[in-house]
Design a protein around this motif. Structure first.
Motif, PDB file in Angstrom:
ATOM      1  N   ILE A   1     -11.435  10.194   0.390  1.00 36.46           N
ATOM      2  CA  ILE A   1     -11.148   9.393  -0.804  1.00 36.46           C
ATOM      3  C   ILE A   1      -9.656   9.467  -1.120  1.00 36.46           C
ATOM      4  O   ILE A   1      -9.021   8.448  -1.448  1.00 36.46           O
ATOM      5  CB  ILE A   1     -11.983   9.881  -1.996  1.00 36.46           C
ATOM      6  N   PHE A   2      -9.095  10.659  -1.032  1.00 38.78           N
ATOM      7  CA  PHE A   2      -7.650  10.830  -1.233  1.00 38.78           C
ATOM      8  C   PHE A   2      -6.873   9.960  -0.245  1.00 38.78           C
ATOM      9  O   PHE A   2      -5.934   9.252  -0.626  1.00 38.78           O
ATOM     10  CB  PHE A   2      -7.273  12.300  -1.056  1.00 38.78           C
ATOM     11  N   LEU A   3      -7.275  10.011   1.027  1.00 42.96           N
ATOM     12  CA  LEU A   3      -6.602   9.234   2.066  1.00 42.96           C
ATOM     13  C   LEU A   3      -6.736   7.742   1.805  1.00 42.96           C
ATOM     14  O   LEU A   3      -5.766   6.991   1.930  1.00 42.96           O
ATOM     15  CB  LEU A   3      -7.183   9.587   3.431  1.00 42.96           C
ATOM     16  N   GLY A   4      -7.928   7.302   1.427  1.00 49.27           N
ATOM     17  CA  GLY A   4      -8.142   5.892   1.133  1.00 49.27           C
ATOM     18  C   GLY A   4      -7.245   5.407   0.017  1.00 49.27           C
ATOM     19  O   GLY A   4      -6.645   4.324   0.104  1.00 49.27           O
ATOM     20  N   ASN A   5      -7.125   6.192  -1.047  1.00 50.49           N
ATOM     21  CA  ASN A   5      -6.262   5.811  -2.167  1.00 50.49           C
ATOM     22  C   ASN A   5      -4.794   5.775  -1.753  1.00 50.49           C
ATOM     23  O   ASN A   5      -4.032   4.923  -2.226  1.00 50.49           O
ATOM     24  CB  ASN A   5      -6.453   6.791  -3.331  1.00 50.49           C
ATOM     25  N   LYS A   6      -4.410   6.670  -0.872  1.00 52.27           N
ATOM     26  CA  LYS A   6      -3.028   6.677  -0.386  1.00 52.27           C
ATOM     27  C   LYS A   6      -2.725   5.412   0.420  1.00 52.27           C
ATOM     28  O   LYS A   6      -1.647   4.840   0.327  1.00 52.27           O
ATOM     29  CB  LYS A   6      -2.782   7.928   0.469  1.00 52.27           C
ATOM     30  N   ILE A   7      -3.694   4.990   1.229  1.00 50.61           N
ATOM     31  CA  ILE A   7      -3.505   3.779   2.033  1.00 50.61           C
ATOM     32  C   ILE A   7      -3.416   2.554   1.127  1.00 50.61           C
ATOM     33  O   ILE A   7      -2.558   1.682   1.317  1.00 50.61           O
ATOM     34  CB  ILE A   7      -4.644   3.634   3.051  1.00 50.61           C
ATOM     35  N   VAL A   8      -4.288   2.482   0.133  1.00 49.62           N
ATOM     36  CA  VAL A   8      -4.257   1.345  -0.802  1.00 49.62           C
ATOM     37  C   VAL A   8      -2.921   1.300  -1.534  1.00 49.62           C
ATOM     38  O   VAL A   8      -2.337   0.222  -1.703  1.00 49.62           O
ATOM     39  CB  VAL A   8      -5.429   1.443  -1.804  1.00 49.62           C
ATOM     40  N   LYS A   9      -2.423   2.468  -1.966  1.00 52.27           N
ATOM     41  CA  LYS A   9      -1.127   2.513  -2.655  1.00 52.27           C
ATOM     42  C   LYS A   9      -0.010   2.045  -1.720  1.00 52.27           C
ATOM     43  O   LYS A   9       0.907   1.317  -2.136  1.00 52.27           O
ATOM     44  CB  LYS A   9      -0.848   3.932  -3.140  1.00 52.27           C
ATOM     45  N   SER A  10      -0.086   2.426  -0.458  1.00 46.05           N
ATOM     46  CA  SER A  10       0.920   2.013   0.514  1.00 46.05           C
ATOM     47  C   SER A  10       0.931   0.496   0.674  1.00 46.05           C
ATOM     48  O   SER A  10       1.997  -0.125   0.781  1.00 46.05           O
ATOM     49  CB  SER A  10       0.653   2.684   1.865  1.00 46.05           C
ATOM     50  N   VAL A  11      -0.259  -0.100   0.667  1.00 44.01           N
ATOM     51  CA  VAL A  11      -0.356  -1.563   0.777  1.00 44.01           C
ATOM     52  C   VAL A  11       0.239  -2.234  -0.456  1.00 44.01           C
ATOM     53  O   VAL A  11       0.941  -3.253  -0.357  1.00 44.01           O
ATOM     54  CB  VAL A  11      -1.818  -1.988   0.990  1.00 44.01           C
ATOM     55  N   LYS A  12      -0.010  -1.674  -1.618  1.00 41.15           N
ATOM     56  CA  LYS A  12       0.577  -2.221  -2.841  1.00 41.15           C
ATOM     57  C   LYS A  12       2.095  -2.193  -2.788  1.00 41.15           C
ATOM     58  O   LYS A  12       2.763  -3.151  -3.197  1.00 41.15           O
ATOM     59  CB  LYS A  12       0.075  -1.438  -4.059  1.00 41.15           C
ATOM     60  N   LEU A  13       2.642  -1.095  -2.289  1.00 40.31           N
ATOM     61  CA  LEU A  13       4.092  -0.991  -2.150  1.00 40.31           C
ATOM     62  C   LEU A  13       4.625  -1.997  -1.138  1.00 40.31           C
ATOM     63  O   LEU A  13       5.717  -2.562  -1.317  1.00 40.31           O
ATOM     64  CB  LEU A  13       4.479   0.431  -1.726  1.00 40.31           C
ATOM     65  N   THR A  14       3.853  -2.225  -0.089  1.00 43.34           N
ATOM     66  CA  THR A  14       4.250  -3.202   0.929  1.00 43.34           C
ATOM     67  C   THR A  14       4.308  -4.606   0.333  1.00 43.34           C
ATOM     68  O   THR A  14       5.259  -5.363   0.574  1.00 43.34           O
ATOM     69  CB  THR A  14       3.266  -3.175   2.116  1.00 43.34           C
ATOM     70  N   VAL A  15       3.297  -4.963  -0.452  1.00 41.07           N
ATOM     71  CA  VAL A  15       3.279  -6.270  -1.110  1.00 41.07           C
ATOM     72  C   VAL A  15       4.478  -6.407  -2.042  1.00 41.07           C
ATOM     73  O   VAL A  15       5.160  -7.440  -2.060  1.00 41.07           O
ATOM     74  CB  VAL A  15       1.957  -6.459  -1.885  1.00 41.07           C
ATOM     75  N   SER A  16       4.766  -5.361  -2.813  1.00 44.18           N
ATOM     76  CA  SER A  16       5.910  -5.389  -3.728  1.00 44.18           C
ATOM     77  C   SER A  16       7.225  -5.527  -2.966  1.00 44.18           C
ATOM     78  O   SER A  16       8.155  -6.205  -3.421  1.00 44.18           O
ATOM     79  CB  SER A  16       5.948  -4.107  -4.576  1.00 44.18           C
ATOM     80  N   ASP A  17       7.285  -4.890  -1.799  1.00 47.92           N
ATOM     81  CA  ASP A  17       8.498  -4.971  -0.975  1.00 47.92           C
ATOM     82  C   ASP A  17       8.732  -6.411  -0.507  1.00 47.92           C
ATOM     83  O   ASP A  17       9.867  -6.899  -0.539  1.00 47.92           O
ATOM     84  CB  ASP A  17       8.360  -4.033   0.224  1.00 47.92           C
ATOM     85  N   PHE A  18       7.672  -7.093  -0.087  1.00 48.54           N
ATOM     86  CA  PHE A  18       7.803  -8.501   0.300  1.00 48.54           C
ATOM     87  C   PHE A  18       8.292  -9.335  -0.880  1.00 48.54           C
ATOM     88  O   PHE A  18       9.211 -10.152  -0.744  1.00 48.54           O
ATOM     89  CB  PHE A  18       6.455  -9.046   0.795  1.00 48.54           C
ATOM     90  N   GLU A  19       7.666  -9.141  -2.015  1.00 49.26           N
ATOM     91  CA  GLU A  19       8.007  -9.957  -3.186  1.00 49.26           C
ATOM     92  C   GLU A  19       9.433  -9.704  -3.654  1.00 49.26           C
ATOM     93  O   GLU A  19      10.094 -10.622  -4.148  1.00 49.26           O
ATOM     94  CB  GLU A  19       7.003  -9.676  -4.311  1.00 49.26           C
ATOM     95  N   SER A  20       9.925  -8.481  -3.467  1.00 46.45           N
ATOM     96  CA  SER A  20      11.303  -8.175  -3.853  1.00 46.45           C
ATOM     97  C   SER A  20      12.319  -8.916  -2.980  1.00 46.45           C
ATOM     98  O   SER A  20      13.477  -9.086  -3.371  1.00 46.45           O
ATOM     99  CB  SER A  20      11.556  -6.664  -3.770  1.00 46.45           C
ATOM    100  N   LYS A  21      11.867  -9.356  -1.810  1.00 43.08           N
ATOM    101  CA  LYS A  21      12.729 -10.115  -0.887  1.00 43.08           C
ATOM    102  C   LYS A  21      12.519 -11.618  -1.038  1.00 43.08           C
ATOM    103  O   LYS A  21      13.036 -12.406  -0.253  1.00 43.08           O
ATOM    104  CB  LYS A  21      12.429  -9.702   0.560  1.00 43.08           C
ATOM    105  N   GLY A  22      11.721 -12.011  -2.032  1.00 42.72           N
ATOM    106  CA  GLY A  22      11.446 -13.426  -2.245  1.00 42.72           C
ATOM    107  C   GLY A  22      10.381 -13.980  -1.317  1.00 42.72           C
ATOM    108  O   GLY A  22      10.278 -15.206  -1.155  1.00 42.72           O
ATOM    109  N   ILE A  23       9.571 -13.098  -0.709  1.00 46.14           N
ATOM    110  CA  ILE A  23       8.501 -13.528   0.205  1.00 46.14           C
ATOM    111  C   ILE A  23       7.160 -13.348  -0.513  1.00 46.14           C
ATOM    112  O   ILE A  23       6.798 -12.235  -0.889  1.00 46.14           O
ATOM    113  CB  ILE A  23       8.511 -12.700   1.503  1.00 46.14           C
TER     114      ILE A  23
END
Length: 266
Positions: free
Chosen positions: A74-96
């Motif tokens: 469960i800890f690992l799953g939440n870490k992966i989901v958080k990583s995906v959220k950060l990835t989405v934010s990273d795209f949006e910060s670049k205008g993507i």
């Protein structure tokens, strides 16, 4: 916005601590179980009762899943989901623009929905440790058939579940190989999904270097590369590369802390 590279570095450190704690708990379960085999003059009896007892070796892993492995997943799953959220934010910060279903997609990918591990999914199967179960069972059968001394029976099982010095146990190696890499591979998979949808061609090979970073990673760290480069990397071989996995997902290979950071087309 949190930095993805720092998040990955911190996550790996947290996972290392948790795996170390689990290893200690797992070793305790194993020692307790092995101590229950029948002996004569401190030697394992080569008799049917011991072989029958060996067939219950899965119970050790089942107990581990119930008491601490499940919580780790469960800890690992939440870490992966958080990583995906950060990835989405990273795209949006670049205008993507993101696609919008990234969290649901990664949930299906790893078998983790609404904070729960899905039976039969990637995380659940990871926690079953099927390969270690078989190795452990085979070890016990060999020890019984050879009439091993009880003290050696327990001692010789330690490399499977107890790290010593720089020699990692099979248990720790298993989770470092599959659990740690799942964070990076899920992150890169979702990033590739968005890049495909948005027609992106260029990316930064980003992340930190550690003392045992591969020559490949040292050479390409911080470089802006293209899909053509990634295709060429797929045809190359280097120590630690994950076979038959796209470079855009596996990056430098097992335990690599680099990730694919896509950038807008020129």
């Amino acid at each position: 916005m949190a930095d993805i590279a720092q998040y990955i570095e911190d996550t790996v450190a947290e996972l290392e601590d948790k795996v170390s704690e689990m290893e200690s708990d797992m070793n305790d379960l194993v020692v307790a179980y092995l101590s229950t085999f029948a002996v004569d003059d401190k030697t394992l009896i080569n008799f049917s009762s011991n072989y029958e007892h060996a067939n219950s070796s899965d119970s050790v892993f089942d107990e581990a899943y119930k008491t601490f492995i499940g919580a780790f997943l469960i800890f690992l799953g939440n870490k992966i989901v958080k990583s995906v959220k950060l990835t989405v934010s990273d795209f949006e910060s670049k205008g993507i623009a993101a696609v919008g279903n990234e969290e649901q997609l990664v949930g299906k990918m790893i078998g983790f929905v609404d904070g729960k591990v899905v039976r039969g999914g990637y995380l659940a199967n990871l926690g079953k440790m099927s390969s270690l179960r078989q190795v452990f069972h085979d070890y016990i059968v060999r020890a019984i058939s050879s009439g091993q001394k009880m003290n050696l029976f327990i001692k010789n099982a330690k490399p499977l579940f107890k790290s010593t010095g720089e020699k990692k146990s099979s248990f720790t190696s298993y989770y470092q190989k599959y659990a740690f890499d799942s964070v990076l591979q899920a992150t890169n998979s979702i990033a590739l999904y968005i890049a495909d949808k948005r027609g992106l061609n260029r990316f930064l090979f980003k992340g930190g270097l550690v003392k045992d970073s591969r020559p490949f990673c040292r050479e390409h760290a911080g470089q802006i590369l293209t899909r053509a480069d990634a295709k060429a990397f797929n045809e190359m071989n280097w120590k630690g590369k994950i076979p038959n996995v796209d470079f855009l997902i596996a990056a430098g290979g097992y335990n690599c802390q680099h990730f694919i950071s896509w950038i807008p087309n020129e």
